[in-house]
Design an enzyme around this catalytic site. Structure first.
Site, PDB file in Angstrom:
ATOM      1  CG  ASP A 280      52.534  39.263  47.775  1.00 50.36           C
ATOM      2  OD1 ASP A 280      51.742  39.350  46.812  1.00 50.36           O
ATOM      3  OD2 ASP A 280      52.146  39.170  48.953  1.00 50.36           O
TER       4      ASP A 280
HETATM    5  C1  BGC Z   1      48.705  39.165  48.180  1.00 50.52           C
HETATM    6  C2  BGC Z   1      48.945  37.764  47.668  1.00 50.52           C
HETATM    7  C3  BGC Z   1      48.174  37.536  46.405  1.00 50.52           C
HETATM    8  C4  BGC Z   1      48.561  38.605  45.382  1.00 50.52           C
HETATM    9  C5  BGC Z   1      47.863  38.426  44.057  1.00 50.52           C
HETATM   10  C6  BGC Z   1      48.871  40.223  47.109  1.00 50.52           C
HETATM   11  O1  BGC Z   1      48.333  41.417  47.557  1.00 50.52           O
HETATM   12  O2  BGC Z   1      49.553  39.424  49.270  1.00 50.52           O
HETATM   13  O3  BGC Z   1      48.543  36.841  48.660  1.00 50.52           O
HETATM   14  O4  BGC Z   1      48.398  36.244  45.906  1.00 50.52           O
HETATM   15  O5  BGC Z   1      48.202  39.853  45.925  1.00 50.52           O
HETATM   16  O6  BGC Z   1      46.510  38.569  44.155  1.00 50.52           O
END
Ligand code: BGC
Length: 709
Positions: A280
């Protein structure tokens, strides 16, 4: 179900077909991104992906390998919400060797990359209880992702809603693992069939925003196996998902992105996941070598740890094997080979090819499939000469906040939807924003029917600090008070809710109708109007339990359970998540899991339990066409060592029936459905004795029962 190789082969064939149909056809046939197989043997598409990856690995330098282990963009995450050319992330390829890049866009509820079709939030899709709806949702996101020039869609989120206060509850399919697993797998297959790579997230035990970057989820083996892992297992084994995104949090003491038990033992060892693991965004890690050893392949959005300097230094110091680095890079490359990324030019960012009218129609129909009629004292479908439409959310477009937020094309508010629909029958519509409660109540009193639209305000980054409608939303004020005042002024009051999760609804007894529209996407206004007027049967069933009081909700047993103490949150409720908690603790919910009314009525008869399935006959006993969602629950025989929840969802179906029509519905059963995770042996074990089989219209509305021994 198609096997994983079949899924990958389909993706490959489809991407070839897209290219063949595209404008640059002649060029595409000769000059793929990869190049001439005579000099670059890994470019030979006929070779198996693993072989191609090995050939390419042998040609890459140490620095190039390290470069392939991290993204190359920092700002996309912030700008992707409004910039049509910005994405959540990019991975540059290696042009010297014909390695193409990858571009990553958010896709939970539509593509987050400038304007896109804003679909109903995943929780609304959960409410659809409809595999076909999941396929349509996934296919649409896949199509727009590809046409916006991205290879990877960052979804679906498969985090079972442990706690109704979860700020990202709206990004999930609800509180049940079987429902989440089924819909998630359908979504992934459909998205990947469009030629993009999906990313099952957030692996795992990611269930709160509070301290999400640091919290340690202390969760037992049984809860992991029965509640939190099944959706990911289905994503990997049934749907052949290309990538898995590991979560921000720790699980049992180790960062999820460097947990050997999760990544090496379960994901790759037991489930044989052949894809790559992506972190993540800006996740914390304990260092460079631990995640590389455990199995984190790609650090996003940039290489804070995975970069040539750090990786080479770890190797030189003897803390990291070259073989571990090769394994990480091989996972990325073989997945790109398997999904055809090397064998076609990069998708152009050409959104003009999107069939916008068709996609908006899909958005509306999906919203209708998810709209959940919680209560109806006969006020619906609407029959009125005048309607008061009230509330601060009535003329607003409501969606959840954070990385899944999509910039809609042309949102339709509930007020606009109702106005346009009412005009067709000459029904008068008056609007009041509810800022003056007495004025709103007076309008309600003068009108035949009052429709109050209320919303919660959920977002990534923060949990709800309470479960009332006012929570987290200073702007819209005391909406519970507003609904109560309007309902007191006019007994024919319908509350329309745009919520990302359960709320308390203290006025539920006073409203004649309650329509839960979730975050219904940009066509929500039309969908709500069609349900209110009876043009569409409300298709949804609640994928979460609505509690009467905050203390009734799961994970309310003290700060250790939530929000955590000293950086740890204890999942001491074990498998008693969602309705399992209410049932086991004999707590009456306001509205149970699986509940939702139709405008017609159904009966369930002739229940038959076979070795591999349960069958039931569903009959439409009313006088209009409507949608039934028969649900199969099993109560496994419990023992002192392994107590069992009173019932667990093991199957469901969605059937549309004309008045008087009957349909025989079969819901498959397998050994796993009759088993629990035995912590002593670390294996699935069939619960000894007879299971009770329950089929009905909700978890608390069981129409037929049988024994299975
Ligand atoms: C989130 C993810 C997301 C990523 C990219 C993160 O803050 O937890 O779910 O895919 O950002 O946007």
């Amino acid at each position: 179900m198609p096997s994983r190789p079949a899924v990958a082969a389909t993706a490959l064939a489809l991407s070839a077909a897209f290219l063949a149909a595209g404008p640059g056809r002649a060029a595409a046939r000769t000059a793929t991104a990869c190049g001439d197989p005579a000099v670059r043997p890994w470019c030979l598409a006929a070779l198996p992906p693993d072989r191609r990856a090995d050939l390419l690995l042998a040609a890459l330098t140490a620095d190039e390998k390290a470069d392939l282990m991290a993204g190359d963009e920092l700002l996309g995450q912030v700008t992707s919400g409004w910039d049509a050319n910005a994405r959540a992330g990019t991975l540059n390829g290696v042009p010297r060797l014909g390695v193409p890049g990858l571009r990553f866009s958010g896709g939970d509820a539509g593509v987050r990359q400038g304007r896109a079709t804003a679909l109903p939030a995943p929780i609304a899709l959960g409410a659809s209880f409809d595999p076909a709806a999941a396929r349509r949702h996934g296919a649409l996101v896949g199509d727009e992702t590809r046409r916006k020039g991205s290879e990877v869609t960052l979804g679906p989120a498969l985090d079972v809603v442990r706690n109704p206060r979860f700020g990202r509850a709206f990004e999930q399919y609800g509180e049940d693992p079987a429902l989440t697993a089924r819909l998630g797998a359908e979504w992934i297959r459909a998205a990947q069939a469009q030629g993009v790579l999906a990313s099952a997230k957030h692996f795992t035990a990611y269930n709160q925003e509070h301290e999400r970057y640091t919290i340690d989820a202390v969760v037992g083996g049984r809860a992991l196996r029965e509640i939190y892992l099944p959706p990911f297992e289905a994503a990997v084994r049934d749907a052949g998902v290309a990538t898995v995104m590991c979560a921000y949090n720790k699980v049992n003491g180790a960062w999820a992105c460097e947990s050997a038990p999760l990544l090496a033992r379960i994901l790759r060892g037991e489930w044989r996941f052949p894809g790559f693991v992506v972190s993540d965004w800006m996740t914390r890690l304990s260092g460079v070598a631990p995640p590389a050893r455990a199995g984190l392949d790609l650090e996003m959005p940039a290489g804070a740890r995975y970069n040539p300097w750090f990786l080479n230094a770890e190797i030189a110091a003897g803390r990291l094997d070259r073989a571990a680095v090769d394994a990480r890079v091989r996972a990325i490359l073989r997945t790109m080979f398997a999904f055809g990324v090397f064998d076609r030019p990069p998708y152009p960012n050409a959104p003009a090819g999107i069939d916008v009218p068709a996609h908006l129609r899909t958005a509306r129909e999906l919203a209708e499939e998810g709209i959940t009629l919680l209560k109806n004292d006969g006020v619906l479908p609407l029959r009125a000469a005048s309607i008061a439409v009230i509330g601060p959310a009535a003329d607003a477009y409501i969606s959840g906040g954070g990385s899944s937020q999509v910039q809609p094309r042309s949102p339709v508010t509930p007020l606009r939807g109702i106005r346009e629909r009412a005009a067709r029958e000459g029904v008068r519509v008056h609007h009041d924003d509810g800022s003056d409660r007495a004025r709103a109540a007076a309008l309600a009193r003068r009108s035949d029917v009052a429709v109050v639209v209320a919303a919660d305000a959920r977002t990534e980054f923060a949990d709800q600090w309470c479960l009332s409608l006012a929570c987290g939303d200073a702007l819209r004020g005391d909406q519970d008070g507003l609904v109560a005042a309007v309902a007191a002024a006019n007994p024919r009051t319908v509350a329309v809710l745009e919520n990302g999760g359960p709320v308390l609804l203290p006025w539920a007894g006073a409203a004649a109708g309650i329509v839960q529209a979730w975050y219904p996407g940009e066509q929500g206004g039309h969908a709500i109007a069609r349900v209110l007027f009876g043009d569409a049967d409300p298709g949804g069933r609640s994928p979460v339990t609505f509690p009467v009081a905050e203390r009734d909700a799961p994970a309310s047993g003290g700060e250790e359970q939530y929000p955590g103490r000293d950086g740890r949150v204890h999942y001491s409720e074990g498998v008693l998540v969602g309705y399992r908690h209410y049932d086991a603790n004999r707590i009456a919910p306001r509205f149970p899991f699986g509940h939702g009314l139709s405008y017609t009525t159904f009966s369930y008869g002739d229940l038959a339990v076979r070795r591999d399935r349960v069958e039931v006959t569903v009959t439409n006993t009313g006088d209009r066409r409507g949608t039934a969602v028969p649900q199969l629950y099993l109560g496994l025989p419990g023992t002192a060592a392994a107590p069992q929840p009173p019932r667990q969802l093991r199957g469901f179906a969605k059937v549309r029936l004309d008045p008087g029509e009957s349909r025989r519905v079969a819901m498959p059963l397998d050994e796993r459905a009759l088993s629990y995770w035995d912590e002593r042996t670390g294996a699935w074990r069939r619960a000894p004795g007879c299971a009770s089989v329950m089929v009905g219209a909700s978890s608390r509305d069981i129409a037929a029962t049988a024994r299975l021994c």
